[in-house]
Motif scaffolding. Structure first.
Motif, PDB file in Angstrom:
ATOM      1  N   LEU A   1     107.862 -39.913  49.404  1.00 26.72           N
ATOM      2  CA  LEU A   1     109.063 -40.731  49.298  1.00 26.72           C
ATOM      3  C   LEU A   1     109.896 -40.597  50.567  1.00 26.72           C
ATOM      4  N   PHE A   2     110.667 -41.631  50.885  1.00 24.25           N
ATOM      5  CA  PHE A   2     111.606 -41.562  52.001  1.00 24.25           C
ATOM      6  C   PHE A   2     112.928 -40.995  51.498  1.00 24.25           C
ATOM      7  N   ILE A   3     113.386 -39.917  52.135  1.00 19.96           N
ATOM      8  CA  ILE A   3     114.597 -39.207  51.730  1.00 19.96           C
ATOM      9  C   ILE A   3     115.670 -39.379  52.808  1.00 19.96           C
ATOM     10  N   HIS A   4     116.885 -39.669  52.369  1.00 21.33           N
ATOM     11  CA  HIS A   4     118.006 -39.903  53.288  1.00 21.33           C
ATOM     12  C   HIS A   4     118.378 -38.630  54.051  1.00 21.33           C
TER      13      HIS A   4
ATOM     14  N   LEU B   1     108.894 -37.589  52.997  1.00 22.27           N
ATOM     15  CA  LEU B   1     108.501 -36.251  52.576  1.00 22.27           C
ATOM     16  C   LEU B   1     107.524 -36.334  51.413  1.00 22.27           C
ATOM     17  N   GLU B   2     106.678 -35.329  51.320  1.00 23.44           N
ATOM     18  CA  GLU B   2     105.848 -35.164  50.127  1.00 23.44           C
ATOM     19  C   GLU B   2     106.595 -34.215  49.210  1.00 23.44           C
ATOM     20  N   VAL B   3     106.913 -34.677  48.000  1.00 27.67           N
ATOM     21  CA  VAL B   3     107.743 -33.908  47.078  1.00 27.67           C
ATOM     22  C   VAL B   3     107.112 -33.914  45.683  1.00 27.67           C
ATOM     23  N   THR B   4     107.653 -33.088  44.810  1.00 31.84           N
ATOM     24  CA  THR B   4     107.230 -33.056  43.415  1.00 31.84           C
ATOM     25  C   THR B   4     108.059 -34.067  42.629  1.00 31.84           C
ATOM     26  N   ALA B   5     107.406 -34.859  41.793  1.00 33.31           N
ATOM     27  CA  ALA B   5     108.094 -35.918  41.055  1.00 33.31           C
ATOM     28  C   ALA B   5     109.242 -35.392  40.198  1.00 33.31           C
TER      29      ALA B   5
ATOM     30  N   ASP C   1     123.019 -29.928  59.976  1.00 32.57           N
ATOM     31  CA  ASP C   1     124.298 -29.320  60.341  1.00 32.57           C
ATOM     32  C   ASP C   1     124.462 -29.416  61.862  1.00 32.57           C
ATOM     33  N   LEU C   2     125.500 -30.129  62.296  1.00 30.58           N
ATOM     34  CA  LEU C   2     125.725 -30.356  63.725  1.00 30.58           C
ATOM     35  C   LEU C   2     126.516 -29.236  64.395  1.00 30.58           C
ATOM     36  N   THR C   3     126.878 -28.217  63.656  1.00 31.55           N
ATOM     37  CA  THR C   3     127.688 -27.124  64.192  1.00 31.55           C
ATOM     38  C   THR C   3     127.049 -26.513  65.440  1.00 31.55           C
ATOM     39  N   GLY C   4     127.841 -26.429  66.516  1.00 35.14           N
ATOM     40  CA  GLY C   4     127.391 -25.766  67.737  1.00 35.14           C
ATOM     41  C   GLY C   4     126.543 -26.606  68.668  1.00 35.14           C
ATOM     42  N   LEU C   5     126.244 -27.843  68.313  1.00 32.80           N
ATOM     43  CA  LEU C   5     125.383 -28.666  69.150  1.00 32.80           C
ATOM     44  C   LEU C   5     126.143 -29.234  70.351  1.00 32.80           C
ATOM     45  N   ASN C   6     125.514 -29.171  71.506  1.00 32.11           N
ATOM     46  CA  ASN C   6     126.115 -29.647  72.753  1.00 32.11           C
ATOM     47  C   ASN C   6     125.411 -30.902  73.245  1.00 32.11           C
ATOM     48  N   ILE C   7     125.991 -31.493  74.278  1.00 33.88           N
ATOM     49  CA  ILE C   7     125.383 -32.664  74.903  1.00 33.88           C
ATOM     50  C   ILE C   7     123.984 -32.290  75.405  1.00 33.88           C
ATOM     51  N   GLY C   8     123.031 -33.120  75.076  1.00 36.08           N
ATOM     52  CA  GLY C   8     121.642 -32.867  75.465  1.00 36.08           C
ATOM     53  C   GLY C   8     120.819 -32.159  74.415  1.00 36.08           C
ATOM     54  N   ASP C   9     121.476 -31.617  73.378  1.00 35.05           N
ATOM     55  CA  ASP C   9     120.734 -30.937  72.312  1.00 35.05           C
ATOM     56  C   ASP C   9     119.980 -31.949  71.448  1.00 35.05           C
ATOM     57  N   VAL C  10     118.805 -31.535  70.995  1.00 36.61           N
ATOM     58  CA  VAL C  10     117.948 -32.397  70.178  1.00 36.61           C
ATOM     59  C   VAL C  10     117.645 -31.689  68.863  1.00 36.61           C
ATOM     60  N   VAL C  11     117.721 -32.433  67.772  1.00 33.49           N
ATOM     61  CA  VAL C  11     117.394 -31.898  66.445  1.00 33.49           C
ATOM     62  C   VAL C  11     116.011 -32.396  66.052  1.00 33.49           C
ATOM     63  N   HIS C  12     115.086 -31.460  65.808  1.00 32.41           N
ATOM     64  CA  HIS C  12     113.737 -31.789  65.359  1.00 32.41           C
ATOM     65  C   HIS C  12     113.615 -31.494  63.874  1.00 32.41           C
ATOM     66  N   ILE C  13     112.576 -32.006  63.255  1.00 31.91           N
ATOM     67  CA  ILE C  13     112.366 -31.785  61.825  1.00 31.91           C
ATOM     68  C   ILE C  13     112.215 -30.301  61.509  1.00 31.91           C
ATOM     69  N   ASN C  14     111.620 -29.531  62.432  1.00 32.59           N
ATOM     70  CA  ASN C  14     111.439 -28.098  62.178  1.00 32.59           C
ATOM     71  C   ASN C  14     112.752 -27.324  62.227  1.00 32.59           C
ATOM     72  N   ASP C  15     113.821 -27.961  62.730  1.00 27.79           N
ATOM     73  CA  ASP C  15     115.131 -27.316  62.780  1.00 27.79           C
ATOM     74  C   ASP C  15     115.867 -27.428  61.447  1.00 27.79           C
ATOM     75  N   ILE C  16     115.331 -28.227  60.531  1.00 28.18           N
ATOM     76  CA  ILE C  16     116.022 -28.520  59.278  1.00 28.18           C
ATOM     77  C   ILE C  16     115.400 -27.717  58.141  1.00 28.18           C
ATOM     78  N   LYS C  17     116.248 -27.127  57.316  1.00 22.83           N
ATOM     79  CA  LYS C  17     115.772 -26.419  56.123  1.00 22.83           C
ATOM     80  C   LYS C  17     115.515 -27.456  55.033  1.00 22.83           C
ATOM     81  N   LEU C  18     114.255 -27.645  54.706  1.00 28.48           N
ATOM     82  CA  LEU C  18     113.892 -28.633  53.700  1.00 28.48           C
ATOM     83  C   LEU C  18     113.975 -28.037  52.295  1.00 28.48           C
ATOM     84  N   PRO C  19     114.198 -28.879  51.286  1.00 31.84           N
ATOM     85  CA  PRO C  19     114.207 -28.385  49.904  1.00 31.84           C
ATOM     86  C   PRO C  19     112.873 -27.720  49.566  1.00 31.84           C
ATOM     87  N   GLU C  20     112.934 -26.753  48.686  1.00 27.21           N
ATOM     88  CA  GLU C  20     111.718 -26.025  48.308  1.00 27.21           C
ATOM     89  C   GLU C  20     110.668 -26.982  47.751  1.00 27.21           C
ATOM     90  N   GLY C  21     109.457 -26.845  48.229  1.00 29.30           N
ATOM     91  CA  GLY C  21     108.364 -27.682  47.747  1.00 29.30           C
ATOM     92  C   GLY C  21     108.200 -28.989  48.498  1.00 29.30           C
TER      93      GLY C  21
END
Length: 209
Positions: free
Chosen positions: A107-110, A137-141, A151-171
């Protein structure tokens, strides 16, 4: 908090075969069937305009629905196929699959961005450039996340957010097997112009030497 599952309202179809399907279309209904989940297939009809509205909303084939049929228990389903007219591209038949709560689906998650005021790069006039405002994401129904949070806290100009930087829901896990970009903070246009001018001056000085 689990994402609210939208309803998909249908009615049981009396009769099967091409004759019953043609009659349904004459009555401005789209015939279909729901199958799987350890139960017998159930022929359905869905109101044409109602289905068109859902199709135009987008992501129909990757949205989990709560199927409501009078006289039947509500069941979670996902669309597996929409047969369309090859000329008019209008729906002719729909296949739905029942899901157990333990079923794994895509499913596509916002994506929700928080703490803009705590990002030094934004305070300096930088711009948050959102590359993906939703992620598949692949999730459980039975445990669909409402959103994922950046969370944008501490991000400076030029910083990039990748998917691995995000804590995904369990599963939950991305369907794409690479560390793709979600967003970045770009420099304000004035600063970019200044950097370009500095670069041009340096090139000119080097040329003169």
């Amino acid at each position: 908090m689990a994402k609210e599952i939208p309803d998909l309202v249908a009615e049981a179809r009396v009769g099967t075969g091409k004759g019953a399907a043609r009659q349904a279309r004459r009555d401005h209904l789209v015939p279909g069937v729901v199958y799987g989940g350890g139960a017998d297939p159930l022929p359905l009809n869905i109101k044409y305009n109602y289905l068109i509205k859902h199709l135009r909303a987008g992501r129909f084939l990757s949205t989990l629905f709560n199927l409501k049929v009078e006289g039947q228990e509500d069941v979670r389903v996902i669309c597996r196929h929409v047969q369309r007219d090859v000329v008019k591209d209008l729906p002719l038949h729909i296949d739905l699959m029942r899901l157990r709560r333990t079923s794994r689906i895509k499913l596509f998650i916002h994506v929700d961005f928080i703490n803009h005021e705590a990002a030094p790069g934004l305070k300096r006039g930088g711009t948050l450039v959102v590359v993906r405002n939703e992620v598949e994401l692949e999730v459980t129904a039975g445990d669909i996340p409402e959103k994922i949070t950046v969370d944008l806290t501490g991000l400076n100009i030029g910083d990039v957010v990748h998917i691995n930087d995000i804590k995904l829901p369990e599963g939950a896990k991305p369907t794409v097997d690479r560390n793709f970009v979600i967003a970045n903070i770009s420099a304000p246009s004035g600063l970019r112009s200044s950097d370009n001018e500095d670069g041009d001056d340096a090139e000119e000085a080097a040329a003169e030497e």
